[in-house]
Write a protein that holds these residues in place. Sequence first.
Motif, PDB file in Angstrom:
ATOM      1  N   THR A 109      25.600   4.755 -65.850  1.00  0.00           N
ATOM      2  CA  THR A 109      24.238   4.646 -65.324  1.00  0.00           C
ATOM      3  C   THR A 109      23.983   5.615 -64.173  1.00  0.00           C
ATOM      4  O   THR A 109      22.870   6.120 -64.029  1.00  0.00           O
ATOM      5  N   PHE A 120      17.523   7.814 -51.987  1.00  0.00           N
ATOM      6  CA  PHE A 120      16.934   9.144 -51.890  1.00  0.00           C
ATOM      7  C   PHE A 120      15.462   9.100 -52.277  1.00  0.00           C
ATOM      8  O   PHE A 120      15.071   8.413 -53.234  1.00  0.00           O
ATOM      9  N   THR A 128      13.999   8.055 -55.820  1.00  0.00           N
ATOM     10  CA  THR A 128      14.570   8.759 -56.970  1.00  0.00           C
ATOM     11  C   THR A 128      15.907   8.184 -57.419  1.00  0.00           C
ATOM     12  O   THR A 128      16.098   7.898 -58.592  1.00  0.00           O
ATOM     13  N   ARG A 129      16.846   8.040 -56.500  1.00  0.00           N
ATOM     14  CA  ARG A 129      18.174   7.571 -56.915  1.00  0.00           C
ATOM     15  C   ARG A 129      18.964   7.025 -55.738  1.00  0.00           C
ATOM     16  O   ARG A 129      18.502   7.047 -54.612  1.00  0.00           O
ATOM     17  N   VAL A 130      20.139   6.547 -56.059  1.00  0.00           N
ATOM     18  CA  VAL A 130      20.950   5.791 -55.111  1.00  0.00           C
ATOM     19  C   VAL A 130      22.385   6.311 -55.124  1.00  0.00           C
ATOM     20  O   VAL A 130      22.901   6.709 -56.173  1.00  0.00           O
ATOM     21  N   ALA A 131      23.011   6.295 -53.970  1.00  0.00           N
ATOM     22  CA  ALA A 131      24.462   6.512 -53.897  1.00  0.00           C
ATOM     23  C   ALA A 131      25.052   5.390 -53.058  1.00  0.00           C
ATOM     24  O   ALA A 131      24.363   4.827 -52.198  1.00  0.00           O
ATOM     25  N   TYR A 138      18.473  18.650 -52.359  1.00  0.00           N
ATOM     26  CA  TYR A 138      17.484  18.255 -53.360  1.00  0.00           C
ATOM     27  C   TYR A 138      16.061  18.324 -52.827  1.00  0.00           C
ATOM     28  O   TYR A 138      15.113  18.020 -53.550  1.00  0.00           O
ATOM     29  N   ASP A 181      25.586  20.782 -55.966  1.00  0.00           N
ATOM     30  CA  ASP A 181      25.065  20.407 -54.664  1.00  0.00           C
ATOM     31  C   ASP A 181      25.231  18.921 -54.375  1.00  0.00           C
ATOM     32  O   ASP A 181      25.015  18.480 -53.275  1.00  0.00           O
ATOM     33  N   SER A 241      21.082   8.331 -64.159  1.00  0.00           N
ATOM     34  CA  SER A 241      20.117   8.376 -63.069  1.00  0.00           C
ATOM     35  C   SER A 241      20.129   9.736 -62.375  1.00  0.00           C
ATOM     36  O   SER A 241      19.089  10.366 -62.191  1.00  0.00           O
ATOM     37  N   TRP A 242      21.320  10.198 -62.003  1.00  0.00           N
ATOM     38  CA  TRP A 242      21.412  11.445 -61.244  1.00  0.00           C
ATOM     39  C   TRP A 242      21.084  12.670 -62.084  1.00  0.00           C
ATOM     40  O   TRP A 242      20.590  13.664 -61.578  1.00  0.00           O
ATOM     41  N   HIS A 247      22.185   1.414 -59.504  1.00  0.00           N
ATOM     42  CA  HIS A 247      21.650   2.728 -59.878  1.00  0.00           C
ATOM     43  C   HIS A 247      20.318   2.623 -60.600  1.00  0.00           C
ATOM     44  O   HIS A 247      19.548   3.581 -60.642  1.00  0.00           O
ATOM     45  N   ALA A 248      20.056   1.469 -61.191  1.00  0.00           N
ATOM     46  CA  ALA A 248      18.807   1.306 -61.942  1.00  0.00           C
ATOM     47  C   ALA A 248      17.647   0.887 -61.052  1.00  0.00           C
ATOM     48  O   ALA A 248      16.523   0.708 -61.539  1.00  0.00           O
TER      49      ALA A 248
END
Lengths: 736, 175
Positions: free
Chosen positions: B25, A39, A46-49, A13, B132, B29-30, A66-67
């Motif tokens: 969610t 991330f 931007t976002r989370v994992a 990304y 990816d 988000s992604w 995630h929010a």
Amino acid sequence: MDYQQAQATAKAYGETVVPSVCAMCGPGGPGGGCGIYAFVKNGRFTRVAGMDECPVNRGAICAKGHAAPQWVYSKDRLSHPLRRIGKKGEGRFEKISWDEAITYIAEVLIEQKKKYGPESLAILVPAKRSYSDYLQRFLTVHGSPNYGHSGICVMQRAFAFMYTVGDWPKPDYDKSDLIIYWGRQPIYSGPVARPARAFLAAKQRGAKIVAIKPSMEPDAGLADIWLPVRPGTDAALALAMLHVVIREDLIDHVFVTQWCEGFEELQQHVRRFTPQWAESICGVTSDQIEMLARLYANTPKATIDVGNGLEHAPSSSDAIRAVASLIAITGHLDRPGSNLFSSPPEKAPKPVALKERYTQELVDKLVGPEFPPMFQPFMEGPSSAYYRIIESVLSEKPYPVRGLIAPGTQPSVSTRGTKNVFAALEKLDFFVTADVTRTAEMAYADVVIPVTTPYESNHPFHAVPGWLMATNRVVEPLGPYKSTIEFFFDLAVAMGYGEDFWGGDIGIAMDDLLEPLAVDMEQLRQKPHGLQFKPGPPHYEQYEEVFSRLSPAIGHLPFLPHGKVALYNTLFEEAGFSALPQWKEPPESLTGTVDLIKEYPLILSDYHTSKSFSASWQRNVPRLREIEPEPQLHIHPDTALARGIIQGDWVKVLSPHGWIKVRAELYPGIRPDTVMVLHGWWQGCAELGYEDYPIVDGGANVNVMYSVDADKAYDPLVTAMSSQTLVQVTKWEDRQ
Amino acid sequence: MSISAKEYLIVFEAEKCLQCHACETSCSSWRELSPGIRFRRVLNIWNGQYPRIKNFSLSLSCLHCVEPACAAVCPVEAITKRKQDGLVLVDQDLCIGCGACGQACEFNVPQMVETGEGEKMKKCDLCFSRRDFHDIPPCIDTCPGKALQLREVSQSEKRQVEQTIQGVLLLAKAF
């Protein structure tokens, strides 16, 4: 994903990845706090994992997690420290610098300390946060015991359990054949944490699951048996279960003889708490009560998971003591598959609290003790009940608190008696609020301190069973401000307390606290997923050791003066409380205040947690607001039909104390005599076009609905302010 | 309408679902979805009557049906079912944003999204366009119960799932 995958994804990304700890819900304390890979693209989160390696969540992350970026970049972020220039409630402020704010606050608090004594400062404390211990430390150094714990969560269970069985024994989920979730929400209170995953694992191996709660949430829907209990009546149910197991001799005689004090008294006492009697109070049928008591007593590997639902009623400590007694006499204490004692880990960070400085003198100064003074300090140090602190401002008894700091908490929506909260804030000499986004009552603040989210901070470390992790900075602070911990460090230095706050240096503090674990923050940061610790082998039946544990109260008397389970509690008796668990009615109920039923025929209670939001924040986070856009009243379809209410109608819910306006959600899985709503509704969401709701009458703030009567609304032993009342529900007519 | 050689599906198992909405969610988000646009949604379904009542969850996104109703009604043939893997995809250049697909879909899957060039239909594409993400769609990766799994299924299995979910949605409407 794991760290390798996270790095590969970031690369794909064009981003960087920062491992850290999620900050989107309450369980930031022991047992909670999930590992995340955050991330970042061009300095923007931007976002989370989820972090696979973290033993807490094993790669999963819930909706709230995630929010997170939306919370961090919320339009509601407080941008600058503010000093009030208008009248209270006007909301007129001038921008000041962080240093100016610190200097000013320090000046005022030093002055108040001189004039009124250090106890005139209280801190209103949020649900357990990574900074909670630092609040207590600050107060101790200042000389105040007024750490304002909510009085309605966790500590209430801990207290009642510990003074009955010497520990708060936790469910052995992984080995149980029967799990009773009692007033407990194992999903919403951490959807990806261990208890939630253990719930699914238990189901998958065929364990029997019982849910005791007034309304069916997904956990109850997945359970084998749902007992729809009336809110606030759990003590009656527990006492009746004791009655059944004793009457039918379903007890562990060896354990009772060797390890219990007061069995004969208990046996005599519970004779009158028959299942038929209990049915009339709690709404669970006598057949079901007998069934459950027998099932539990006859299942060796059976565990009871007691939740927050038992911590909001005048009979809270009675209910928990009764459950603890039930666990003990049926032989389910510290045995495989039942409720297990825990021991402190072999190695732990240094405590932040300054326990050696707790004195009788300090405890005597508590303005509104959360637990009776002879049992203070308790686990979190000396504590006054959140609402009692507010009350002292108005009543000036035993003395008025003069300075209040509210970090990460909103008193007008998070505690009962909202009208009194505003009256107190109006009268209060000095009010400081420290938060991430705008708060419900900040217009009454003298100083507003914006703070960073944990995503903008590189401290503290996060130490929970099995996992030690550094908080790593995901993005730079969004404005000219620092973290809540840094606020208290800076304030401490400004007030001359620097020596007790590591000279104001957080880096030194973190390394010092970590010293027993032979690692410093720098080394910890080198571990992308922290350090994992395997739990030791389980030990069972640790009765000798646990029953001789000393309490944290001044004088350190043992929790159990007889070295045995206190079925009959002589300590409580000496202190003027009931030696045996009793039944006490909530301030308003169908059985306690029969004269109110005509006007207010339904029970109202509220949900503590939800899948969408944490407490009274996050309503302004668009991705979460989309899940649950409006405050819903869960009402049985028949109850609604009888009132001409259809799905989605706005309704007025009126109690003897206040009223709210919410949307009707026809809910087949709720007791027809009960309606429930989620607490914490006030804030709008600009991105989705939702405005703020009124905070007093006519909004959606359930805390206006309940009694705050000093004689009726409290459990005298553990505070536990009642969240049940009687209401009428009517369709909203615009003419009203 | 060509029949594809394979069928893929993100299989959902209700008994593993905690209704936490993480799948919903994480996708939002992604995939950077705008407010109101959902490629995946989680529903609560009631079954029975108080006190003998139960509820369960449904996490639903595009099933990539064997015979996609959306593709059948599209006036400009913007929607096709790929032969090699059965994915039902929308050509953004051809789509005219008429919304006929949304009317036709039994599962309310098509989302009309405002783009730079007018409204276009977007929906779950099994993260085909985001391979990816270490090859696992975020909805699957984030689930605490592992309730979602990407599987290759047979045509008849896919049809069975389509039918079952239609039934569940009717049950949901009943309340």
